[in-house]
Design a protein around this motif. Structure first.
Motif, PDB file in Angstrom:
ATOM      1  N   TYR A  14       0.908  -1.035   0.034  1.00 57.02           N
ATOM      2  CA  TYR A  14      -0.036  -0.062   0.041  1.00 57.02           C
ATOM      3  C   TYR A  14       0.922   1.148  -0.092  1.00 57.02           C
ATOM      4  CZ  TYR A  14      -4.429   2.351   1.099  1.00 57.02           C
ATOM      5  OH  TYR A  14      -5.562   3.255   1.074  1.00 57.02           O
ATOM      6  N   GLN A  46       0.126   4.337  -0.905  1.00 57.66           N
ATOM      7  CA  GLN A  46      -0.348   5.853  -0.507  1.00 57.66           C
ATOM      8  C   GLN A  46      -1.850   5.575  -0.189  1.00 57.66           C
ATOM      9  OE1 GLN A  46       0.625   9.613  -2.409  1.00 57.66           O
ATOM     10  NE2 GLN A  46      -1.455   9.553  -3.314  1.00 57.66           N
ATOM     11  N   ASN A  47      -2.361   6.129   1.167  1.00 56.60           N
ATOM     12  CA  ASN A  47      -3.719   5.813   1.299  1.00 56.60           C
ATOM     13  C   ASN A  47      -4.257   7.189   1.076  1.00 56.60           C
ATOM     14  OD1 ASN A  47      -2.832   7.786   3.348  1.00 56.60           O
ATOM     15  ND2 ASN A  47      -4.065   6.588   4.945  1.00 56.60           N
ATOM     16  N   THR A  48      -5.771   7.181   1.093  1.00 56.91           N
ATOM     17  CA  THR A  48      -6.814   8.252   0.913  1.00 56.91           C
ATOM     18  C   THR A  48      -8.052   7.910   1.867  1.00 56.91           C
ATOM     19  OG1 THR A  48      -7.622   9.567  -0.709  1.00 56.91           O
ATOM     20  CG2 THR A  48      -8.012   7.218  -1.266  1.00 56.91           C
ATOM     21  N   ARG A  49      -8.651   9.081   2.030  1.00 51.24           N
ATOM     22  CA  ARG A  49     -10.074   9.011   2.697  1.00 51.24           C
ATOM     23  C   ARG A  49     -11.065   9.747   1.946  1.00 51.24           C
ATOM     24  NH1 ARG A  49      -7.449   5.805   4.909  1.00 51.24           N
ATOM     25  NH2 ARG A  49      -7.244   5.241   7.169  1.00 51.24           N
ATOM     26  N   GLN A  67      -4.874  10.399  -4.369  1.00 51.21           N
ATOM     27  CA  GLN A  67      -5.543   9.050  -4.633  1.00 51.21           C
ATOM     28  C   GLN A  67      -4.760   7.990  -3.583  1.00 51.21           C
ATOM     29  OE1 GLN A  67      -4.589   8.712  -8.868  1.00 51.21           O
ATOM     30  NE2 GLN A  67      -6.527   8.892  -9.452  1.00 51.21           N
ATOM     31  N   GLU A  68      -5.421   6.709  -3.658  1.00 52.99           N
ATOM     32  CA  GLU A  68      -4.677   5.850  -3.206  1.00 52.99           C
ATOM     33  C   GLU A  68      -4.063   4.979  -4.055  1.00 52.99           C
ATOM     34  OE1 GLU A  68      -7.461   3.032  -1.228  1.00 52.99           O
ATOM     35  OE2 GLU A  68      -8.717   2.437  -3.212  1.00 52.99           O
ATOM     36  N   GLY A 117      -9.397   5.608  -5.904  1.00 54.68           N
ATOM     37  CA  GLY A 117     -10.284   5.808  -4.657  1.00 54.68           C
ATOM     38  C   GLY A 117     -11.819   6.349  -4.815  1.00 54.68           C
TER      39      GLY A 117
END
Length: 339
Positions: free
Chosen positions: A144, A146-149, A155-156, A189
């Motif tokens: 993983y 890069q994460n996102t919310r 972007q994730e 995402g």
């Protein structure tokens, strides 16, 4: 290239339940690139990764530590990141969660994975399964990046794949094997405010590889011929695809290793691949494209063992950019310590 000296494996030690482990890497790499595809620059610095390992059972280990990276010329440490790994072994299969045995340990060819990520983005976190014997190598992972919310502007990003090599013939002097490599990169995402399109990019490579081992201790120790064919496919706002041919001859001589390579790419791209192999520029502030790209490469590699756990790697890598008529080169020195 053989990057085993940079492997960072999570050890299983049946003797000690609690132990201290430490790895470091000092590096200097200079890229003298003048063509329209890749920028020239210098990477100079070091990495430190002290860890505490706890082994509650012979086949289970937990490692926790901190990763530090410092680039010379910066006024502060470039990166500080926690590392944590749970590793479980069952019948020679290893299962990992957390910080992976990643980077060059995936054994990917450089058109699929850029060696410089070892120096700049070494840490990978996610899930992994691997297995290795004298006849087979298997590594499957998902990391993983890069994460996102919901509501975020970024972007994730996921990156995963399978890297494997299987022996078809294994005799005392010869080995015939089939390396197969496949990677997936996804950026997207749900409910995010990013103008970038959702992307899924696939890369694959395969080869028929022949290795000859000299039974006597002569000048030529061994030779290996790889005949890689690579492919690329991407689905974003519109579809893209590309291919490449990448033969390599590796000669292990008594004083050093020599690697002779030829690259012929047609609209090839790999998100985490080496800069030189791309048909789409990675130079700063440029949109240049070179659909047909050809390189002739000659690399000289030397691993020097200094003491137990301490080694120095020296590399000189000249190449000729056929399409642009440019002679370019890179060189590097790497000081690696593992305890």
């Amino acid at each position: 290239m053989n990057n085993r000296t940079f492997d960072q494996r999570v050890r299983l030690d049946s003797i000690q339940k609690l132990s201290f482990r430490f790895t470091s890497l000092g590096f200097v790499r200079n890229n003298e690139f003048f063509g329209p595809i890749a920028d020239g620059y210098t990477l100079f610095g070091y990495q430190l990764n002290p860890r505490i390992a706890y082994q509650p059972a012979p086949n289970v280990v937990l490692e926790a530590g901190v990763f530090f990276k410092s680039d010379f010329g910066q006024e502060r440490i470039t990166q500080i990141a926690p590392t944590f790994t749970v590793k479980f072994r069952h019948r020679n299969w290893n299962y990992l969660f957390g910080t992976l045995e990643g980077s060059v340990s995936h054994n990917l060819i450089e058109p699929l994975y850029n060696f410089e990520r070892l120096l700049q983005q070494r840490i990978e976190n996610g899930l992994q399964i691997n297995h290795q014997t004298d006849r087979t190598f298997f590594d499957g992972w998902i990391s993983y990046l890069q994460n996102t919310r919901p509501g975020y502007t970024r972007q994730e990003q996921f990156w995963g794949g399978v890297s494997a090599e299987f022996s078809l013939l294994h005799t005392p002097g010869f080995r015939l094997s089939v390396p197969l490599q496949f990677t997936v990169f996804h950026a997207g995402g749900q409910n995010i405010n990013s103008p970038l399109p959702v992307r899924t990019a696939l890369n694959a490579a395969g080869s028929l590889s022949l290795t000859w081992q000299n039974a006597a201790s002569g000048f030529l120790r061994s030779a290996r011929l790889d005949t890689y064919v690579a492919g690329y496919s991407e689905n974003a706002e519109k579809s893209y695809s590309g291919s490449a041919f990448y033969p390599n001859l590796t000669l292990h001589l008594k004083p050093l290793t020599v690697l002779v390579s030829y690259w012929r790419g047609n609209a090839y791209r790999a998100e985490l691949g080496g800069d030189l192999y791309q048909s789409y520029t990675r130079r700063y502030n440029s949109t240049y494209e070179e659909r047909n790209r050809q390189l002739l490469m000659l690399r000289f590699l030397k691993d020097i063992s200094i003491a137990n756990g301490l080694s120095v790697t020296v590399r000189l890598e000249p190449h000729y950019d056929v399409g642009n008529g440019k002679f370019e080169h890179s060189e590097g020195v790497y000081i690696n310590f593992r305890h």
